[in-house]
Scaffold this motif. Structure first.
Motif, mmCIF file in Angstrom:
data_model
loop_
_atom_site.group_PDB
_atom_site.id
_atom_site.type_symbol
_atom_site.label_atom_id
_atom_site.label_comp_id
_atom_site.label_asym_id
_atom_site.label_seq_id
_atom_site.Cartn_x
_atom_site.Cartn_y
_atom_site.Cartn_z
ATOM 1 N N GLY A 96 -58.859 46.284 33.397
ATOM 2 C CA GLY A 96 -58.481 45.412 32.292
ATOM 3 C C GLY A 96 -57.570 46.122 31.315
ATOM 4 O O GLY A 96 -57.400 47.343 31.372
ATOM 5 N N ASP A 97 -56.977 45.346 30.450
ATOM 6 C CA ASP A 97 -56.062 45.888 29.442
ATOM 7 C C ASP A 97 -56.647 45.664 28.059
ATOM 8 O O ASP A 97 -56.935 44.531 27.675
ATOM 9 C CB ASP A 97 -54.698 45.196 29.522
ATOM 10 C CG ASP A 97 -53.962 45.515 30.811
ATOM 11 O OD1 ASP A 97 -54.029 46.694 31.239
ATOM 12 O OD2 ASP A 97 -53.348 44.611 31.392
ATOM 13 N N ILE A 98 -56.807 46.759 27.321
ATOM 14 C CA ILE A 98 -57.269 46.676 25.938
ATOM 15 C C ILE A 98 -56.108 47.123 25.068
ATOM 16 O O ILE A 98 -55.688 48.273 25.107
ATOM 17 C CB ILE A 98 -58.511 47.548 25.698
ATOM 18 C CG1 ILE A 98 -59.668 47.040 26.567
ATOM 19 C CG2 ILE A 98 -58.900 47.525 24.228
ATOM 20 C CD1 ILE A 98 -60.935 47.856 26.478
ATOM 21 N N SER A 99 -55.599 46.192 24.308
ATOM 22 C CA SER A 99 -54.430 46.462 23.476
ATOM 23 C C SER A 99 -54.775 47.416 22.338
ATOM 24 O O SER A 99 -55.847 47.339 21.748
ATOM 25 C CB SER A 99 -53.903 45.144 22.894
ATOM 26 O OG SER A 99 -52.905 45.392 21.941
ATOM 27 N N ALA A 100 -53.847 48.295 22.037
ATOM 28 C CA ALA A 100 -54.015 49.176 20.884
ATOM 29 C C ALA A 100 -53.593 48.478 19.599
ATOM 30 O O ALA A 100 -53.848 48.970 18.512
ATOM 31 C CB ALA A 100 -53.189 50.444 21.075
ATOM 32 N N ALA A 101 -52.974 47.323 19.704
ATOM 33 C CA ALA A 101 -52.475 46.595 18.531
ATOM 34 C C ALA A 101 -53.572 45.734 17.906
ATOM 35 O O ALA A 101 -53.439 44.533 17.762
ATOM 36 C CB ALA A 101 -51.283 45.735 18.925
ATOM 37 N N THR A 102 -54.677 46.373 17.526
ATOM 38 C CA THR A 102 -55.787 45.626 16.946
ATOM 39 C C THR A 102 -55.729 45.566 15.430
ATOM 40 O O THR A 102 -56.405 44.766 14.818
ATOM 41 C CB THR A 102 -57.132 46.258 17.352
ATOM 42 O OG1 THR A 102 -57.106 47.631 16.994
ATOM 43 C CG2 THR A 102 -57.375 46.103 18.824
ATOM 44 N N ILE A 103 -54.943 46.435 14.824
ATOM 45 C CA ILE A 103 -54.826 46.453 13.370
ATOM 46 C C ILE A 103 -53.509 45.810 12.989
ATOM 47 O O ILE A 103 -52.440 46.258 13.393
ATOM 48 C CB ILE A 103 -54.913 47.893 12.832
ATOM 49 C CG1 ILE A 103 -56.272 48.481 13.211
ATOM 50 C CG2 ILE A 103 -54.711 47.909 11.331
ATOM 51 C CD1 ILE A 103 -56.420 49.921 12.853
ATOM 52 N N ARG A 104 -53.612 44.742 12.233
ATOM 53 C CA ARG A 104 -52.416 44.007 11.832
ATOM 54 C C ARG A 104 -52.010 44.413 10.425
ATOM 55 O O ARG A 104 -52.858 44.549 9.554
ATOM 56 C CB ARG A 104 -52.698 42.509 11.889
ATOM 57 C CG ARG A 104 -53.067 42.070 13.288
ATOM 58 C CD ARG A 104 -53.329 40.591 13.328
ATOM 59 N NE ARG A 104 -53.684 40.230 14.698
ATOM 60 C CZ ARG A 104 -54.734 39.500 15.020
ATOM 61 N NH1 ARG A 104 -55.515 39.033 14.085
ATOM 62 N NH2 ARG A 104 -55.000 39.227 16.270
ATOM 63 N N PRO A 105 -50.727 44.584 10.174
ATOM 64 C CA PRO A 105 -50.303 44.972 8.828
ATOM 65 C C PRO A 105 -50.526 43.845 7.826
ATOM 66 O O PRO A 105 -50.434 42.678 8.153
ATOM 67 C CB PRO A 105 -48.810 45.270 8.993
ATOM 68 C CG PRO A 105 -48.411 44.490 10.193
ATOM 69 C CD PRO A 105 -49.606 44.431 11.082
ATOM 70 N N VAL A 106 -50.850 44.234 6.604
ATOM 71 C CA VAL A 106 -51.014 43.253 5.535
ATOM 72 C C VAL A 106 -49.626 42.959 4.991
ATOM 73 O O VAL A 106 -48.855 43.867 4.695
ATOM 74 C CB VAL A 106 -51.915 43.811 4.418
ATOM 75 C CG1 VAL A 106 -51.987 42.837 3.264
ATOM 76 C CG2 VAL A 106 -53.284 44.103 4.965
ATOM 77 N N GLN A 107 -49.308 41.703 4.857
ATOM 78 C CA GLN A 107 -48.014 41.319 4.330
ATOM 79 C C GLN A 107 -48.192 40.776 2.941
ATOM 80 O O GLN A 107 -49.116 40.018 2.662
ATOM 81 C CB GLN A 107 -47.347 40.297 5.224
ATOM 82 C CG GLN A 107 -47.066 40.865 6.598
ATOM 83 C CD GLN A 107 -46.307 39.894 7.465
ATOM 84 O OE1 GLN A 107 -45.874 38.849 7.015
ATOM 85 N NE2 GLN A 107 -46.121 40.236 8.722
ATOM 86 N N SER A 108 -47.297 41.155 2.055
ATOM 87 C CA SER A 108 -47.376 40.733 0.661
ATOM 88 C C SER A 108 -46.189 39.824 0.358
ATOM 89 O O SER A 108 -45.085 40.046 0.818
ATOM 90 C CB SER A 108 -47.347 41.959 -0.253
ATOM 91 O OG SER A 108 -47.294 41.532 -1.585
ATOM 92 N N ASN A 109 -46.434 38.805 -0.433
ATOM 93 C CA ASN A 109 -45.370 37.890 -0.849
ATOM 94 C C ASN A 109 -44.756 38.311 -2.180
ATOM 95 O O ASN A 109 -43.892 37.631 -2.707
ATOM 96 C CB ASN A 109 -45.912 36.460 -0.967
ATOM 97 C CG ASN A 109 -46.271 35.895 0.395
ATOM 98 O OD1 ASN A 109 -45.683 36.283 1.398
ATOM 99 N ND2 ASN A 109 -47.244 35.028 0.427
ATOM 100 N N LYS A 110 -45.207 39.426 -2.747
ATOM 101 C CA LYS A 110 -44.673 39.892 -4.019
ATOM 102 C C LYS A 110 -43.262 40.421 -3.824
ATOM 103 O O LYS A 110 -42.957 41.056 -2.825
ATOM 104 C CB LYS A 110 -45.543 41.004 -4.594
ATOM 105 C CG LYS A 110 -46.918 40.539 -5.009
ATOM 106 C CD LYS A 110 -47.689 41.688 -5.605
ATOM 107 C CE LYS A 110 -49.070 41.238 -6.012
ATOM 108 N NZ LYS A 110 -49.836 42.322 -6.613
ATOM 109 N N THR A 111 -42.433 40.175 -4.767
ATOM 110 C CA THR A 111 -41.071 40.709 -4.719
ATOM 111 C C THR A 111 -41.002 41.955 -5.586
ATOM 112 O O THR A 111 -41.762 42.109 -6.546
ATOM 113 C CB THR A 111 -40.052 39.669 -5.230
ATOM 114 O OG1 THR A 111 -40.424 39.299 -6.564
ATOM 115 C CG2 THR A 111 -40.041 38.454 -4.332
ATOM 116 N N ALA A 112 -40.120 42.848 -5.253
ATOM 117 C CA ALA A 112 -39.963 44.085 -6.024
ATOM 118 C C ALA A 112 -39.447 43.760 -7.415
ATOM 119 O O ALA A 112 -38.564 42.931 -7.587
ATOM 120 C CB ALA A 112 -39.016 45.025 -5.302
ATOM 121 N N GLN A 113 -40.019 44.423 -8.393
ATOM 122 C CA GLN A 113 -39.604 44.178 -9.780
ATOM 123 C C GLN A 113 -38.886 45.342 -10.362
ATOM 124 O O GLN A 113 -39.081 46.435 -10.108
ATOM 125 C CB GLN A 113 -40.832 43.847 -10.643
ATOM 126 C CG GLN A 113 -41.475 42.581 -10.179
ATOM 127 C CD GLN A 113 -42.683 42.212 -11.067
ATOM 128 O OE1 GLN A 113 -42.936 42.838 -12.068
ATOM 129 N NE2 GLN A 113 -43.377 41.178 -10.677
#
Length: 154
Positions: free
Chosen positions: A137-154
């Protein structure tokens, strides 16, 4: 600050439990695994072959927290150990620049550890010719997803 309190006339709650850790087969296996996760079967102990199958519907909301890896076969000591072996193949936050929300490891959040996402079926028992670990079987290493923020740089 402690959350220990005294209510009524009973003894003060000291925050301890009479439970003892480490007496069951799975507890002893987990203690050993903490030192050597995914180690080989150097002791020559009998292992079983387990099939881990997803049982939750594809639209089950639990899949949002942990990816579906499909059917996998592992060699392990017990059905609980089979879940640990499969989960140990996933990427843990400690291996990358990330931090978990509720624990010191992300292994507990594995889909393999959730009995409502995966079931464990024993296929063979008492094999001494196998090494503890993933067989098929295949167990993906991509189990942790990045958190995305909708904040814009100030």
């Amino acid at each position: 600050m402690s959350n220990v309190s005294k209510a009524g006339t009973g003894d003060v709650n000291n925050g301890t439990s009479p439970n003892t850790f480490g007496r069951s087969v799975e507890s002893r296996a987990q203690i050993l695994d903490a030192q050597t996760v995914g180690s080989t079967n150097s002791l020559g102990e009998p292992l079983s072959v387990f099939r881990l199958e997803p049982i939750a519907a594809v639209d089950d909301p639990r899949w949002q927290n942990a990816p579906n890896h499909g059917v996998v076969l592992v060699a392990a000591r017990t059905s609980g150990d089979a879940r640990i072996v499969a989960a140990s193949r996933e990427l843990d936050f400690m291996e990358i620049n990330a931090a978990p929300a509720d624990d010191v490891t992300t292994a507990n959040a594995s889909a393999f550890r959730d009995d409502r996402l995966y079931t464990v079926i024993e296929i063979e028992r008492g094999r001494r010719d196998l090494e503890r670990g993933l067989l098929e079987g295949d167990i993906s290493a991509a189990t942790i997803r990045p958190v995305q923020s909708n904040k814009t740089a100030q």
